[in-house]
Design a protein around this motif. Structure first.
Motif: not given
Length: 120
Positions: A102, A119, A64, A90, A87, A19, A100, A117
């Motif tokens: 990931v 969002v 974040r 953010t 998660q 990130l 987000e 990834y």
């Protein structure tokens, strides 16, 4: 395959390193750090195009914070393996409450790398 705190932590470290590359617009490096399965689905140029579009829409990351992380060995549309779905809550320049997601996976060489990834 054994679920451990260690696996979750290793996955989280990989996710946050990845990130950081995106936050600083190091798209080539973020691609290089991604899992083989990620690279097999999207080319470097496609990745750069899509992540730039996301960043233009949402703007710079202002904060974040880790929200959840969940270990899994099966995910929809992905081969069985070891994954951690992470998660982050953010705050972006253009979106106050973003999430987000990931998903690092344990790659064939035993290293944790980002395989997905998203969002919203």
């Amino acid at each position: 395959m054994e679920h451990t705190e260690e696996a979750e932590l290793a996955a989280q470290v990989a996710a946050e390193k990845w990130l950081t590359q995106i936050d600083f617009a190091n798209y080539d490096e973020s691609y290089n750090l991604a899992a083989e399965s990620f690279k097999s689905q999207v080319s470097l140029d496609e990745w750069k195009e899509s992540i730039k579009a996301v960043q233009e829409q949402f703007g710079t990351v202002l904060s974040r914070a880790l929200s959840t992380k969940q270990y899994a060995t099966e995910l929809p549309g992905a081969p069985d393996g070891e994954y951690v779905v992470i998660q982050y809550e953010t705050t972006f320049e253009n979106k106050q409450h973003g999430t987000e997601t990931v998903t690092p996976m344990k790659d064939k060489d035993g290293e944790w790398r980002v395989s997905g990834y998203f969002v919203k």
